[in-house]
Write a protein that holds these residues in place. Structure first.
Motif, PDB file in Angstrom:
ATOM      1  N   THR A   1      -1.305  -3.447   2.604  1.00 18.92           N
ATOM      2  CA  THR A   1      -2.147  -2.569   2.509  1.00 18.92           C
ATOM      3  C   THR A   1      -2.257  -1.245   1.107  1.00 18.92           C
ATOM      4  O   THR A   1      -1.092  -0.632   0.961  1.00 18.92           O
ATOM      5  N   GLU A   2      -3.595  -0.663   1.192  1.00 17.66           N
ATOM      6  CA  GLU A   2      -2.821   0.522   0.569  1.00 17.66           C
ATOM      7  C   GLU A   2      -4.851   1.597   0.613  1.00 17.66           C
ATOM      8  O   GLU A   2      -5.633   1.388   1.356  1.00 17.66           O
ATOM      9  N   ARG A   3      -4.462   2.794   1.401  1.00 16.37           N
ATOM     10  CA  ARG A   3      -5.027   3.604   1.232  1.00 16.37           C
ATOM     11  C   ARG A   3      -6.529   4.182   0.337  1.00 16.37           C
ATOM     12  O   ARG A   3      -5.590   4.677  -0.689  1.00 16.37           O
ATOM     13  N   ASP A   4      -7.237   4.235  -0.250  1.00 16.97           N
ATOM     14  CA  ASP A   4      -8.438   4.854  -1.142  1.00 16.97           C
ATOM     15  C   ASP A   4      -7.917   6.017  -0.858  1.00 16.97           C
ATOM     16  O   ASP A   4      -8.593   7.350  -0.322  1.00 16.97           O
ATOM     17  N   GLY A   5      -7.627   6.969  -2.522  1.00 16.43           N
ATOM     18  CA  GLY A   5      -7.525   8.183  -2.519  1.00 16.43           C
ATOM     19  C   GLY A   5      -9.288   8.624  -2.211  1.00 16.43           C
ATOM     20  O   GLY A   5      -9.111  10.168  -1.956  1.00 16.43           O
ATOM     21  N   LYS A   6     -10.064   8.542  -2.601  1.00 18.04           N
ATOM     22  CA  LYS A   6     -11.218   9.049  -2.536  1.00 18.04           C
ATOM     23  C   LYS A   6     -11.767   9.073  -1.471  1.00 18.04           C
ATOM     24  O   LYS A   6     -12.002  10.145  -0.999  1.00 18.04           O
ATOM     25  N   SER A   7     -12.615   7.875  -0.865  1.00 14.06           N
ATOM     26  CA  SER A   7     -13.329   7.436   0.099  1.00 14.06           C
ATOM     27  C   SER A   7     -12.241   7.390   1.187  1.00 14.06           C
ATOM     28  O   SER A   7     -12.284   7.810   2.023  1.00 14.06           O
ATOM     29  N   GLY A   8     -10.594   7.743   1.356  1.00 12.50           N
ATOM     30  CA  GLY A   8      -9.733   7.742   2.554  1.00 12.50           C
ATOM     31  C   GLY A   8      -9.861   6.221   3.080  1.00 12.50           C
ATOM     32  O   GLY A   8      -8.837   5.572   4.394  1.00 12.50           O
ATOM     33  N   ASN A   9     -10.379   5.331   3.215  1.00 17.30           N
ATOM     34  CA  ASN A   9     -10.481   4.339   3.053  1.00 17.30           C
ATOM     35  C   ASN A   9      -9.549   2.858   3.309  1.00 17.30           C
ATOM     36  O   ASN A   9      -8.530   3.260   1.709  1.00 17.30           O
ATOM     37  N   VAL A  10      -9.020   2.151   4.131  1.00 11.71           N
ATOM     38  CA  VAL A  10      -8.142   1.125   3.803  1.00 11.71           C
ATOM     39  C   VAL A  10      -8.132   0.422   3.264  1.00 11.71           C
ATOM     40  O   VAL A  10      -9.279  -0.564   3.888  1.00 11.71           O
ATOM     41  N   VAL A  11      -8.387  -0.645   2.509  1.00 12.46           N
ATOM     42  CA  VAL A  11      -8.049  -1.700   2.324  1.00 12.46           C
ATOM     43  C   VAL A  11      -6.307  -2.826   2.338  1.00 12.46           C
ATOM     44  O   VAL A  11      -5.894  -2.483   1.906  1.00 12.46           O
TER      45      VAL A  11
ATOM     46  N   ASP B   1      -6.777   0.823   9.785  1.00 15.07           N
ATOM     47  CA  ASP B   1      -6.232   1.963  10.175  1.00 15.07           C
ATOM     48  C   ASP B   1      -4.689   2.182  10.339  1.00 15.07           C
ATOM     49  O   ASP B   1      -3.508   2.546   9.953  1.00 15.07           O
ATOM     50  N   LEU B   2      -4.336   1.433  11.709  1.00 13.53           N
ATOM     51  CA  LEU B   2      -3.497   1.135  12.293  1.00 13.53           C
ATOM     52  C   LEU B   2      -2.887   0.490  11.579  1.00 13.53           C
ATOM     53  O   LEU B   2      -0.773   0.755  11.819  1.00 13.53           O
ATOM     54  N   GLN B   3      -3.130  -0.606  11.182  1.00 17.17           N
ATOM     55  CA  GLN B   3      -2.336  -1.789  10.424  1.00 17.17           C
ATOM     56  C   GLN B   3      -1.387  -0.745   9.447  1.00 17.17           C
ATOM     57  O   GLN B   3      -0.259  -1.009   8.850  1.00 17.17           O
ATOM     58  N   HIS B   4      -2.165   0.135   8.813  1.00 17.07           N
ATOM     59  CA  HIS B   4      -1.395   1.053   7.237  1.00 17.07           C
ATOM     60  C   HIS B   4      -0.564   1.936   8.147  1.00 17.07           C
ATOM     61  O   HIS B   4       0.997   1.910   7.424  1.00 17.07           O
ATOM     62  N   ASN B   5      -0.770   2.746   8.938  1.00 17.22           N
ATOM     63  CA  ASN B   5      -0.306   3.614   9.657  1.00 17.22           C
ATOM     64  C   ASN B   5       1.402   2.785  10.258  1.00 17.22           C
ATOM     65  O   ASN B   5       2.343   3.535   9.503  1.00 17.22           O
ATOM     66  N   LEU B   6       1.174   1.572  10.606  1.00 16.84           N
ATOM     67  CA  LEU B   6       2.508   1.104  10.978  1.00 16.84           C
ATOM     68  C   LEU B   6       3.568   0.450   9.242  1.00 16.84           C
ATOM     69  O   LEU B   6       4.378   0.279   9.323  1.00 16.84           O
ATOM     70  N   TYR B   7       2.797   0.333   8.395  1.00 18.06           N
ATOM     71  CA  TYR B   7       3.214  -0.165   7.638  1.00 18.06           C
ATOM     72  C   TYR B   7       3.812   0.560   7.064  1.00 18.06           C
ATOM     73  O   TYR B   7       5.184   0.377   6.368  1.00 18.06           O
ATOM     74  N   MET B   8       3.038   1.864   6.916  1.00 14.95           N
ATOM     75  CA  MET B   8       3.703   2.544   5.936  1.00 14.95           C
ATOM     76  C   MET B   8       5.327   3.301   6.905  1.00 14.95           C
ATOM     77  O   MET B   8       6.488   3.521   6.625  1.00 14.95           O
ATOM     78  N   LYS B   9       5.815   3.016   8.226  1.00 17.10           N
ATOM     79  CA  LYS B   9       6.492   3.574   8.808  1.00 17.10           C
ATOM     80  C   LYS B   9       7.446   2.712   8.667  1.00 17.10           C
ATOM     81  O   LYS B   9       8.418   3.218   8.656  1.00 17.10           O
ATOM     82  N   LEU B  10       6.910   0.811   9.024  1.00 10.91           N
ATOM     83  CA  LEU B  10       8.403   0.698   8.841  1.00 10.91           C
ATOM     84  C   LEU B  10       8.693   0.378   7.183  1.00 10.91           C
ATOM     85  O   LEU B  10       9.739   0.019   6.952  1.00 10.91           O
ATOM     86  N   ALA B  11       7.792   0.647   5.970  1.00 10.68           N
ATOM     87  CA  ALA B  11       8.785   0.465   4.814  1.00 10.68           C
ATOM     88  C   ALA B  11       9.453   1.783   4.338  1.00 10.68           C
ATOM     89  O   ALA B  11      10.346   1.509   3.672  1.00 10.68           O
ATOM     90  N   LYS B  12       9.995   2.265   4.977  1.00  6.72           N
ATOM     91  CA  LYS B  12      10.964   3.401   5.225  1.00  6.72           C
ATOM     92  C   LYS B  12      11.869   2.927   5.725  1.00  6.72           C
ATOM     93  O   LYS B  12      13.140   3.844   4.870  1.00  6.72           O
ATOM     94  N   ASP B  13      11.744   1.959   5.646  1.00  5.95           N
ATOM     95  CA  ASP B  13      13.504   1.249   6.391  1.00  5.95           C
ATOM     96  C   ASP B  13      13.596  -0.205   6.400  1.00  5.95           C
ATOM     97  O   ASP B  13      14.423  -0.272   6.152  1.00  5.95           O
ATOM     98  N   TYR B  14      12.568  -0.533   6.047  1.00  7.80           N
ATOM     99  CA  TYR B  14      12.451  -1.741   5.737  1.00  7.80           C
ATOM    100  C   TYR B  14      12.204  -2.456   4.276  1.00  7.80           C
ATOM    101  O   TYR B  14      10.951  -2.348   4.175  1.00  7.80           O
TER     102      TYR B  14
END
Length: 465
Positions: free
Chosen positions: A261-271, A230-243
């Motif tokens: 990574t991606e977050r499943d729209g239904k379950s909310g799980n990150v894979v 989950d934290l990996q995904h949040n970090l990647y999304m943050k960095l994707a704004k600039d890089y």
């Protein structure tokens, strides 16, 4: 004709003699300062993690800490939040560009000496001054003088030798290098305690300088650990704004997705995304003791391996840090035209750096010690995150990197390229060397900084005064 450095010796020795006379005449009793420690580095505090760790360890044991240095980069939030740590800024000198380079350097040392001594004498009287070396000139002499004034004990934490770093630019026989070596040797002997980062340095300090030291290996702080998905995904999304390398490869604006990574729209799980690139990370101060052309040449070979049909993943190479040679290497990177490799050189916030290490697949270290006696702290942090490492060889690296156990040691770009090929074949399967290195790191259960510091440094300070 006398060598340029010989004319400086009478002045240097006269100044030292005058200071000794003045301070011995004016010396204060060893009285106040109970429980207070000054942790000092003539460098950027935000990029001096070991000194920040010292300050936090002292604060944890109830000491009042004055953390002294440049405030270019924000220190870790734990330092900023500590009630027992007070930041004491030192203004970095700029614009001393008058006359020949030798004159500029001498002038800079003189101004820094006055500036640092003035700052040290304005803080509350400390029981101890804990100083990072390098830089040796003028820090060791000034810290010793301040300690003599306050009646404080001087502890030097030897990360490397200042004179060997200077010799990279000037050569080992340059007068400034010889003066720096003499200064480190003399005032190192006058210190009360000495810490160092390797057993090889401990031996060298004794054999060449007759300085007794205690080895305090760099250890990862508690926040260097594997990063949850989950934290990996949040970090990647943050960095994707600039890089760009962190942005998803497929265009889908509504998807909560990064390149990794991606977050499943239904379950909310990150894979983790299918066919994701491998994430390789290196960190640097962009200085002369790290030749990043080695990595760039290895990446050129990696690109060629893929073109020749090797089943290797696309690669995202992240190189973090700030330093004098960053613009030079960015210029080299811009000339590369890779199809399967993306490179970015971000500056990360202190809290994001361990998260990225804990998310990466492989670390690369190009630190090549000027003395051959220090170890790269970046590898310590990577190991804390259970991140396997490929590291360039130098004399005492074996004290940290165990070849074929927790990583690999290489000597040139060709060897590094072959190691990358071997480690990333059939990525991201849970088989092969990369996975076994990670499992070995998980099983090693190495000491963390706080435990190591309590065992080694705390006894030197005695009970809380």
């Amino acid at each position: 004709m006398a060598a340029p450095g010989q004319n400086l010796w009478p002045a240097v020795m006269g100044a030292v003699a005058a200071l000794l006379f003045l301070l011995l005449w004016r010396r204060r009793r060893r009285a106040g300062g109970m429980g207070r420690v000054c942790v000092a580095v003539l460098g950027d505090l935000g990029r001096s993690p070991r000194m920040q760790y010292h300050a936090l360890a002292l604060a944890r044991h109830g000491r009042s800490v004055a953390l002294l240095g440049y405030l270019q980069t924000r220190p870790h939030r734990d330092v900023l939040r500590s009630d027992n740590v007070r930041l004491v800024p030192v203004a970095e000198l700029r614009g001393l560009r008058v006359g020949p380079k030798l004159f500029q350097y001498v002038l800079k040392v003189l101004v820094q000496s006055v500036q640092l001594l003035y700052t040290l004498l304005r803080i509350d009287q400390p029981s101890y001054i804990l100083l990072q070396n390098p830089p040796g000139l003028p820090c060791i002499a000034v810290a010793w003088v301040a300690g003599l004034w306050w009646g404080s004990k001087l502890i030097i934490d030897w990360h490397n030798y200042g004179y060997t770093i200077m010799s990279l630019s000037h050569g080992r026989n340059h007068p400034l290098v010889l003066i720096a070596k003499w200064c480190e040797k003399l005032f190192g002997r006058l210190s009360d305690y000495n810490l160092c980062v390797t057993d090889a340095m401990k031996k060298d300090l004794w054999v060449n300088f007759k300085i007794k030291a205690v080895t305090l290996y760099d250890k990862p702080a508690s926040y260097f650990k594997e990063t949850p998905l989950d934290l990996q995904h949040n970090l990647y999304m943050k960095l994707a704004k600039d890089y760009e390398p962190f942005k998803p490869r497929t265009v889908n604006p509504s998807a909560d997705r990064s390149a990794f990574t991606e977050r499943d729209g239904k379950s909310g799980n990150v894979v983790k995304t299918r066919g994701r690139p491998a994430l390789l990370i290196s960190s640097t101060s962009w200085t002369e003791d790290e030749d990043f052309s080695v990595l760039l040449r290895a990446l050129e070979d990696y690109e060629r391996f893929i073109k020749e049909g090797a089943k290797l993943p696309a690669l995202v190479c992240v190189i973090t840090g700030k330093g004098p040679l960053k613009d030079y290497y960015n210029g080299l990177i811009q000339k590369l035209h890779f199809k399967h490799i993306q490179i970015c050189t971000p500056w990360l916030e202190a809290e994001d750096y361990p998260l990225l290490l804990g998310s990466a697949d492989l670390g690369v270290c190009l630190h090549k010690s000027s003395s051959g006696l220090d170890l790269p702290m970046k590898v310590v942090d990577m190991f804390g995150c259970c991140l396997p490492v490929c590291a360039i060889h130098f004399e005492c690296l074996h004290e940290l990197v165990k070849h074929n156990e927790n990583g690999l040691i290489f000597r040139d770009s060709k060897e590094l390229a072959e190691q990358l090929k071997m480690l990333f074949l059939d990525f991201p399967t849970m088989e092969g060397k990369l996975h076994s290195f990670q499992e070995n790191l998980r099983a090693s259960q190495q000491l963390r900084w706080d435990q190591s510091w309590d065992q080694i440094v705390l006894p030197l300070l005695g009970n809380k005064e």
